[in-house]
Design a protein around this motif. Structure first.
Motif, short mmCIF file in Angstrom:
data_model
loop_
_atom_site.label_atom_id
_atom_site.label_comp_id
_atom_site.label_asym_id
_atom_site.label_seq_id
_atom_site.Cartn_x
_atom_site.Cartn_y
_atom_site.Cartn_z
N VAL A 295 0.85 -1.19 0.00
CA VAL A 295 0.00 0.00 0.00
C VAL A 295 0.88 1.24 0.00
CG1 VAL A 295 -0.27 -0.18 2.54
CG2 VAL A 295 -1.84 1.26 1.23
N GLU A 296 0.56 2.15 -0.92
CA GLU A 296 1.29 3.42 -0.99
C GLU A 296 0.32 4.56 -0.71
OE1 GLU A 296 3.45 4.18 -4.64
OE2 GLU A 296 4.32 6.01 -3.81
N TYR A 297 0.76 5.48 0.15
CA TYR A 297 -0.06 6.64 0.47
C TYR A 297 0.52 7.86 -0.23
CZ TYR A 297 -1.58 3.45 4.14
OH TYR A 297 -2.05 2.36 4.82
N GLY A 298 -0.34 8.84 -0.43
CA GLY A 298 0.15 10.13 -0.94
C GLY A 298 0.53 11.00 0.25
N ASP A 299 -0.03 12.20 0.28
CA ASP A 299 0.32 13.13 1.36
C ASP A 299 -0.28 12.72 2.70
OD1 ASP A 299 1.68 14.57 -0.47
OD2 ASP A 299 -0.02 15.86 -0.97
N ARG A 300 -1.33 11.91 2.64
CA ARG A 300 -1.93 11.50 3.91
C ARG A 300 -2.34 10.03 3.85
NH1 ARG A 300 -8.08 12.55 4.49
NH2 ARG A 300 -8.73 12.00 2.40
N LYS B 119 11.06 8.63 0.38
CA LYS B 119 11.15 9.84 -0.45
C LYS B 119 11.71 9.51 -1.84
CE LYS B 119 12.05 12.65 3.59
NZ LYS B 119 13.21 12.95 4.45
N GLU B 120 12.58 8.50 -1.91
CA GLU B 120 13.20 8.11 -3.19
C GLU B 120 12.35 7.08 -3.94
OE1 GLU B 120 16.11 9.62 -3.90
OE2 GLU B 120 15.87 10.64 -1.96
N LYS B 121 11.32 6.58 -3.31
CA LYS B 121 10.59 5.44 -3.90
C LYS B 121 9.13 5.77 -4.18
CE LYS B 121 14.11 2.54 -3.11
NZ LYS B 121 14.73 1.51 -3.85
N LYS B 122 8.88 7.00 -4.55
CA LYS B 122 7.49 7.37 -4.88
C LYS B 122 7.03 6.60 -6.11
CE LYS B 122 6.59 11.69 -2.65
NZ LYS B 122 7.81 12.43 -2.27
N GLY B 123 5.82 6.05 -6.03
CA GLY B 123 5.28 5.30 -7.16
C GLY B 123 5.65 3.82 -7.15
N TRP B 124 6.45 3.40 -6.16
CA TRP B 124 6.85 1.98 -6.09
C TRP B 124 5.80 1.14 -5.37
CZ3 TRP B 124 12.43 0.11 -6.45
CH2 TRP B 124 13.16 0.94 -7.30
N GLY B 125 4.83 1.81 -4.72
CA GLY B 125 3.68 1.06 -4.20
C GLY B 125 3.76 0.63 -2.74
N GLU C 267 7.04 4.28 9.41
CA GLU C 267 6.40 5.43 10.08
C GLU C 267 4.92 5.54 9.69
OE1 GLU C 267 7.91 9.34 9.00
OE2 GLU C 267 8.44 9.63 11.12
N GLN C 268 4.65 5.28 8.41
CA GLN C 268 3.24 5.31 7.96
C GLN C 268 2.45 4.15 8.55
OE1 GLN C 268 4.21 5.43 3.73
NE2 GLN C 268 3.41 7.51 3.59
N ALA C 269 3.10 2.99 8.69
CA ALA C 269 2.43 1.84 9.32
C ALA C 269 2.03 2.21 10.75
CB ALA C 269 3.34 0.62 9.30
N VAL C 270 2.95 2.89 11.45
CA VAL C 270 2.66 3.33 12.82
C VAL C 270 1.51 4.34 12.82
CG1 VAL C 270 3.58 4.72 14.73
CG2 VAL C 270 4.93 2.85 13.78
N GLU C 271 1.53 5.21 11.84
CA GLU C 271 0.46 6.22 11.77
C GLU C 271 -0.91 5.57 11.63
OE1 GLU C 271 2.27 9.42 9.65
OE2 GLU C 271 0.27 10.26 9.22
#
Ligand SMILES: [Zn+2]
Ligand SMILES: [Zn+2]
Length: 274
Positions: free
Chosen positions: A178-183, A210-216, A221-225
């Protein structure tokens, strides 16, 4: 409900010695319900050992074993040709992707293609077991044995699905690739609400992301969020990057636990009771 991790690596299996503490096989999880019946989440390379273990203990669920897929990227299906129970004509499997928003229905074609003779010596229809390929356009499903499943689509190249599995008041959520955008996607938070265990994509560090945008994929940190927003009890960091060895991952786990003490790396072979 009992969860056994058979494959926790992302993208491609790894076999180097300094990766084996956390595990080298790609996505595969065994769910054992209170009735003793089982279901499988994803068919990455971990499903080979899962199959061997089922045979070793003569597991007798012949009528139907549900294999729920997050999606059909290779690391989530490539173990299937090596899944020995699928060569047993007494067995029946339902191979499924559940959820709304699928544009095509080609699960059987994808499974056949990876076993085309140019890729593998045994074709799908010669394996032996009976297969039902199921791609229902539903978000909720309940069986007569008291198991409920909720499915939700999330952002990933070609799309992927998360599953919330509930039995006797306990809840497992499986949300990988899962890839998130800004939120953070609020649908993922809803799917994960108050789960006893959330298994979530945590392939990258925040810097790598930051280097892997679009990789999915997500960062830990997002998992924690997601875990915080959804108020989950425990968080399993999943889909480990194939370039992250044991030392790297153990450091990442420590870092993550500073913020969410009930987070841990999903380790191959680990069993969790809910
Ligand atoms: Zn993957
Ligand atoms: Zn994927």
């Amino acid at each position: 409900m009992k969860i056994t991790f058979y494959g926790t690596r992302g993208s491609t299996p790894v076999a180097e010695a300094d990766f084996t503490r956390i595990g080298g096989n790609t996505s595969c999880i065994l769910v054992t319900f209170n009735t003793g019946r089982i279901a499988i989440l994803d068919a990455g390379t971990g499903i080979r050992k899962l199959g061997n273990d089922l045979l070793a203990r003569s597991h007798e669920q012949y009528d139907n074993i549900f294999i729920g897929l997050s999606h059909t990227h290779w690391d989530h299906i490539q173990g299937f040709p090596f899944f020995k129970p699928a060569y047993d004509p007494r067995r029946h499997f339902t191979i499924a992707i559940c959820g709304k928003g699928r544009n095509t229905r080609k699960l059987k074609k994808i499974f056949s293609a990876q076993m085309h003779r140019d890729c593998f010596p045994v074709p799908l229809n010669k394996m032996g077991a009976k297969f039902t390929f199921w791609e229902p356009d539903i978000t909720k499903y309940a069986n007569r044995r008291g198991v409920e499943i909720v499915a939700s689509k999330h952002n990933h190249p070609a799309g992927a699905y998360g599953y919330r599995i509930m039995e006797e008041g306990k809840t497992l959520v499986y949300c990988t690739d899962v890839e998130y955008g800004d939120r953070i996607d609020p649908n993922v938070v809803t799917l994960s609400k108050n789960a006893d265990l959330l298994i979530h994509d945590a392939q990258y560090t925040p810097d790598e992301l930051k280097e892997k945008k679009g990789w999915g994929h997500s960062s830990w940190e997002q998992a924690v969020e997601v875990a915080e927003q959804a108020g989950v009890k425990r968080l399993a960091l999943f889909h480990h990057d194939p370039e992250h060895n044991d030392v790297f991952l153990l450091n990442m786990e420590k870092e993550c636990q500073k913020r969410f003490p009930d987070a841990f790396l999903a380790r191959e072979g680990e069993v969790i009771e809910l």
